[in-house]
Design a protein around this motif. Sequence first.
Motif, PDB file in Angstrom:
ATOM      1  N   GLU A 154      52.367   0.625  42.430  1.00 25.17           N
ATOM      2  CA  GLU A 154      53.601   0.073  41.890  1.00 25.17           C
ATOM      3  C   GLU A 154      53.686   0.417  40.410  1.00 25.17           C
ATOM      4  N   ILE A 155      54.699   1.188  40.062  1.00 23.31           N
ATOM      5  CA  ILE A 155      54.877   1.647  38.684  1.00 23.31           C
ATOM      6  C   ILE A 155      56.250   1.174  38.216  1.00 23.31           C
ATOM      7  N   GLY A 156      56.253   0.145  37.376  1.00 23.04           N
ATOM      8  CA  GLY A 156      57.524  -0.442  36.965  1.00 23.04           C
ATOM      9  C   GLY A 156      58.247  -0.987  38.176  1.00 23.04           C
ATOM     10  N   ASN A 157      59.491  -0.550  38.371  1.00 21.64           N
ATOM     11  CA  ASN A 157      60.255  -1.004  39.531  1.00 21.64           C
ATOM     12  C   ASN A 157      60.255   0.031  40.654  1.00 21.64           C
ATOM     13  N   LYS A 158      59.323   0.977  40.599  1.00 19.64           N
ATOM     14  CA  LYS A 158      59.204   2.013  41.625  1.00 19.64           C
ATOM     15  C   LYS A 158      57.899   1.860  42.393  1.00 19.64           C
ATOM     16  N   ILE A 159      57.876   2.435  43.584  1.00 20.49           N
ATOM     17  CA  ILE A 159      56.667   2.447  44.405  1.00 20.49           C
ATOM     18  C   ILE A 159      56.299   3.900  44.669  1.00 20.49           C
ATOM     19  N   LEU A 160      55.123   4.301  44.215  1.00 19.37           N
ATOM     20  CA  LEU A 160      54.621   5.654  44.450  1.00 19.37           C
ATOM     21  C   LEU A 160      53.731   5.649  45.685  1.00 19.37           C
ATOM     22  N   ILE A 161      54.040   6.516  46.639  1.00 13.89           N
ATOM     23  CA  ILE A 161      53.138   6.765  47.759  1.00 13.89           C
ATOM     24  C   ILE A 161      52.542   8.146  47.533  1.00 13.89           C
ATOM     25  N   ILE A 162      51.252   8.179  47.231  1.00 16.70           N
ATOM     26  CA  ILE A 162      50.589   9.431  46.858  1.00 16.70           C
ATOM     27  C   ILE A 162      49.743   9.932  48.027  1.00 16.70           C
ATOM     28  N   SER A 163      49.992  11.161  48.422  1.00 16.70           N
ATOM     29  CA  SER A 163      49.139  11.834  49.390  1.00 16.70           C
ATOM     30  C   SER A 163      48.097  12.621  48.607  1.00 16.70           C
ATOM     31  N   VAL A 164      46.901  12.104  48.570  1.00 19.28           N
ATOM     32  CA  VAL A 164      45.876  12.625  47.657  1.00 19.28           C
ATOM     33  C   VAL A 164      45.511  14.070  47.965  1.00 19.28           C
ATOM     34  N   ASN A 167      46.941  16.657  49.437  1.00 15.09           N
ATOM     35  CA  ASN A 167      47.834  17.798  49.219  1.00 15.09           C
ATOM     36  C   ASN A 167      48.678  17.639  47.959  1.00 15.09           C
ATOM     37  N   ALA A 168      48.217  16.748  47.055  1.00  9.31           N
ATOM     38  CA  ALA A 168      48.862  16.559  45.744  1.00  9.31           C
ATOM     39  C   ALA A 168      50.364  16.351  45.890  1.00  9.31           C
ATOM     40  N   ASN A 169      50.751  15.506  46.846  1.00 14.05           N
ATOM     41  CA  ASN A 169      52.158  15.255  47.100  1.00 14.05           C
ATOM     42  C   ASN A 169      52.433  13.764  46.946  1.00 14.05           C
ATOM     43  N   TRP A 170      53.691  13.426  46.826  1.00 14.28           N
ATOM     44  CA  TRP A 170      54.054  12.029  46.651  1.00 14.28           C
ATOM     45  C   TRP A 170      55.534  11.831  46.936  1.00 14.28           C
ATOM     46  N   ILE A 171      55.907  10.596  47.220  1.00 15.11           N
ATOM     47  CA  ILE A 171      57.316  10.225  47.273  1.00 15.11           C
ATOM     48  C   ILE A 171      57.494   8.970  46.429  1.00 15.11           C
ATOM     49  N   VAL A 172      58.723   8.767  45.988  1.00 12.76           N
ATOM     50  CA  VAL A 172      59.049   7.638  45.115  1.00 12.76           C
ATOM     51  C   VAL A 172      60.033   6.728  45.847  1.00 12.76           C
ATOM     52  N   LEU A 173      59.646   5.495  46.051  1.00 10.39           N
ATOM     53  CA  LEU A 173      60.482   4.530  46.763  1.00 10.39           C
ATOM     54  C   LEU A 173      61.071   3.522  45.781  1.00 10.39           C
ATOM     55  N   ASP A 174      62.302   3.109  46.064  1.00 11.53           N
ATOM     56  CA  ASP A 174      63.032   2.249  45.129  1.00 11.53           C
ATOM     57  C   ASP A 174      62.822   0.764  45.358  1.00 11.53           C
ATOM     58  N   MET A 234      55.427  12.025  37.692  1.00 12.57           N
ATOM     59  CA  MET A 234      55.710  12.113  39.122  1.00 12.57           C
ATOM     60  C   MET A 234      57.046  11.453  39.461  1.00 12.57           C
ATOM     61  N   ILE A 235      57.314  10.326  38.828  1.00 11.08           N
ATOM     62  CA  ILE A 235      58.566   9.612  39.082  1.00 11.08           C
ATOM     63  C   ILE A 235      59.744  10.352  38.447  1.00 11.08           C
ATOM     64  N   ASP A 236      59.578  10.758  37.204  1.00  5.68           N
ATOM     65  CA  ASP A 236      60.688  11.353  36.452  1.00  5.68           C
ATOM     66  C   ASP A 236      61.105  12.719  36.993  1.00  5.68           C
ATOM     67  N   THR A 237      60.170  13.459  37.592  1.00  2.00           N
ATOM     68  CA  THR A 237      60.483  14.810  38.068  1.00  2.00           C
ATOM     69  C   THR A 237      60.704  14.866  39.568  1.00  2.00           C
ATOM     70  N   ASN A 238      60.587  13.760  40.258  1.00  2.00           N
ATOM     71  CA  ASN A 238      60.543  13.775  41.721  1.00  2.00           C
ATOM     72  C   ASN A 238      61.715  14.539  42.342  1.00  2.00           C
ATOM     73  N   GLU A 239      62.917  14.261  41.883  1.00  7.18           N
ATOM     74  CA  GLU A 239      64.082  14.882  42.513  1.00  7.18           C
ATOM     75  C   GLU A 239      64.165  16.374  42.237  1.00  7.18           C
ATOM     76  N   GLN A 240      63.489  16.853  41.211  1.00  7.57           N
ATOM     77  CA  GLN A 240      63.521  18.286  40.925  1.00  7.57           C
ATOM     78  C   GLN A 240      62.806  19.094  42.004  1.00  7.57           C
ATOM     79  N   PHE A 241      61.939  18.441  42.766  1.00 10.73           N
ATOM     80  CA  PHE A 241      61.230  19.123  43.839  1.00 10.73           C
ATOM     81  C   PHE A 241      62.113  19.302  45.074  1.00 10.73           C
ATOM     82  N   PHE A 242      63.297  18.693  45.076  1.00  9.98           N
ATOM     83  CA  PHE A 242      64.198  18.833  46.202  1.00  9.98           C
ATOM     84  C   PHE A 242      64.978  20.128  46.107  1.00  9.98           C
TER      85      PHE A 242
END
Length: 445
Positions: free
Chosen positions: A24-34, A36-43, A436-444
């Motif tokens: 839990e980072i601020g008001n976000k939830i990071l799910i980290i896949s260790v 494969n160095a991947n993650w998603i950000v949940l609101d 990870m949170i700030d750049t997440n959408e750039q990976f789309f």
Amino acid sequence: MIHKQEEVDIEKRYCMPRNLVEKEIGNKILIISVDNANWIVLDNDIQKKIFYRLKEESIKEVIEYINVNNIEEKELINVLTQLEAKKFEDMNVSCSQKQGMCIYLTNECNLRCKHCYMFAGVKNEDELTTNEIYKLLGDFSNSGGKVVTFTGGEVTQRNDLYKILEFSKAKGLLNTVLTNGVKWSKDLIELSYKFIDEIQISIDGYDEKSNSNIRGRGNFEKSLNTAEEFFNKGVRVSIAVTPLYEGLNQNKDKYIQFGKHLIKKYSDGQFHLKFNYKLLRGREVDLNKEENDEYFKIMHEIVNKCYINSEKKDFVINHRDNTILNNCGYGEITVAANGDIYFCNRIYELKSYGNIRNLDFDKVMELSKKAQLLSNINNFKPCCDCELKYICGGGCRISNFPELIQINNFKCNIDPKSFKPRKCDQELKQKYYNLMIDTNEQFFK
């Protein structure tokens, strides 16, 4: 509702990675896949519940769940978009480390820079001959090598430079050249440019006066002119700037202005401005930790003013397509001007593993692979147990794990986990969480 005609098959069941860490980072939830160095950000917690249901159920079943519980469809779409766009379940990873080699062509140099960590100037005794370098390049290419960096001293002190570059290119290698840019005549540029994939030119001041304090008088314009000549030939040009510590804070705005000028001037081609973040011990330079920490902060500010959001952009580039950072580059072959073998280019701090004249190249490759395995992030504390290990990468090995400096053979059992653990604090980890949170959408994209 999500219908069958959507791109994602609603019958699909995700095969989620096993090694997941939730933060839990601020008001976000990071799910980290260790792994494969991947993650998603949940609101929110609703998206979190949806994610964990998708671990066990098909998309169709989750659709039924959100319908029964009057959950807005957008919550599911947010999670699905990230899982698909970021290929979250894909465990096929690529490593950032390339099969490269660095060759110090000579220790001879026409300059005497104050911060030179090679203490370059006088030619070493028994430097490699042209034919010895040809053999080295041929062996490297035959062993699957891809990229060669030629440096010095100053590479133009060798009269056979363009011949070496031509030979290397004929072997299918990508050539990067590091130079001070002072002695490149038009004839030498014309002979060499087609064999150079990238040239990095060191210019450490923002004008003639500041540059002459480091690199001597009359060299500022010469180096800039060399950069322009190669740029106009279509060669990728990097300008590397490593100011001295003294007076840096007072002059940072001038470095920013200089940097912005170069970026604007070369905006229509292959150009990169590189500011170094650390001063190694050199001819007249030996900063303590506090000074280097301050140096890093100032340089970081300069870079972010020259390249807006540079840290975020670099982070995205480094982590696209399930790229993991499991090493810093330690283990790649470095050959000193006299043929001595190392596995990091900071050779003045290391012990040689032998000499290229006395070692079969297959043995050199074997040692290189052992060095890479030894310095894998999983072999060091506390990194091996960190959820960010493949995202952070552990940084410079010999800076963070200086025991590596003492190793020059693999005959004894070496346990890197017995080394003094790397110093890592919550502030550093928080930096990566924020990236990870700030750049997440750039990976789309």
